[in-house]
Design a protein around this motif. Sequence first.
Motif, PDB file in Angstrom:
ATOM      1  N   ASP A 150       0.826  -1.207   0.000  1.00  0.00           N
ATOM      2  CA  ASP A 150       0.000   0.000   0.000  1.00  0.00           C
ATOM      3  C   ASP A 150       0.859   1.256   0.000  1.00  0.00           C
ATOM      4  O   ASP A 150       0.639   2.179  -0.782  1.00  0.00           O
ATOM      5  CB  ASP A 150      -0.934  -0.017   1.216  1.00  0.00           C
ATOM      6  N   ARG A 151       1.874   1.307   0.861  1.00  0.00           N
ATOM      7  CA  ARG A 151       2.752   2.479   0.955  1.00  0.00           C
ATOM      8  C   ARG A 151       3.519   2.682  -0.352  1.00  0.00           C
ATOM      9  O   ARG A 151       3.754   3.806  -0.766  1.00  0.00           O
ATOM     10  CB  ARG A 151       3.710   2.316   2.136  1.00  0.00           C
ATOM     11  N   ALA A 152       3.907   1.579  -1.005  1.00  0.00           N
ATOM     12  CA  ALA A 152       4.664   1.663  -2.265  1.00  0.00           C
ATOM     13  C   ALA A 152       3.760   1.933  -3.460  1.00  0.00           C
ATOM     14  O   ALA A 152       4.249   2.243  -4.550  1.00  0.00           O
ATOM     15  CB  ALA A 152       5.456   0.378  -2.490  1.00  0.00           C
ATOM     16  N   GLY A 153       2.448   1.799  -3.274  1.00  0.00           N
ATOM     17  CA  GLY A 153       1.509   2.023  -4.364  1.00  0.00           C
ATOM     18  C   GLY A 153       1.493   0.892  -5.391  1.00  0.00           C
ATOM     19  O   GLY A 153       1.287   1.130  -6.580  1.00  0.00           O
ATOM     20  N   VAL A 154       1.703  -0.319  -4.917  1.00  0.00           N
ATOM     21  CA  VAL A 154       1.697  -1.495  -5.792  1.00  0.00           C
ATOM     22  C   VAL A 154       0.778  -2.557  -5.207  1.00  0.00           C
ATOM     23  O   VAL A 154       0.368  -2.481  -4.047  1.00  0.00           O
ATOM     24  CB  VAL A 154       3.121  -2.092  -5.986  1.00  0.00           C
ATOM     25  N   ALA A 155       0.482  -3.565  -5.996  1.00  0.00           N
ATOM     26  CA  ALA A 155      -0.334  -4.677  -5.528  1.00  0.00           C
ATOM     27  C   ALA A 155       0.500  -5.578  -4.608  1.00  0.00           C
ATOM     28  O   ALA A 155       1.724  -5.683  -4.758  1.00  0.00           O
ATOM     29  CB  ALA A 155      -0.853  -5.485  -6.713  1.00  0.00           C
TER      30      ALA A 155
END
Length: 192
Positions: free
Chosen positions: A33-38
């Motif tokens: 979530d923090r990295a903006g990925v699945a």
Amino acid sequence: MARSATREKLFTAAIELIAESGLAATTVDQIADRAGVAKGTVYYNFGSKAALFSALLEYGVDRLAGALRDAASGRPPLDALEAVVSAELAFIGEHESFARLLIAETWRSGGDWQHTARLIRERAIGVVADVLRGAVEAGDLRADLDTGTAASAVFGMVLTVALDWRALDPDRSFADVHATLMDLLRGRLTAV
């Protein structure tokens, strides 16, 4: 997005979260979530949270060692030592979360702290030891100096002072902190 850029985002997110909450409390979902990925992207790149953490430590230590090597490169030994101290201080100032993580997880019971300590010694402290060996060979430092122990002491001193500076005295200037460290290394502790 290129795989290296994705891994960089995952490392950044993991460093921030682990520094905030600790390794055990940080979940793969939070990192993704923090990295903006699945979430699957974490597993695709690393296989597990433990593998991500191991890769994260290697990545950070390699970046630190690279900064130290670059600082020492092409300088006379004592100038290289001063440059390495400056580079470590700057790296920790810029990557404070990683430094806190490194200290916390290196000595965490139940973890593979010996692997982490060995990694730091071989890669980052090894650069300091090389600089000190060069200074011994050049006659700038005494011939019987235990460069391994001295390198650990220099590295640890800078790491501890940098974290103290960032956490407890962040308004103090980099130049002032660096000058104090160099005075310690030069044995300038007594009144003239």
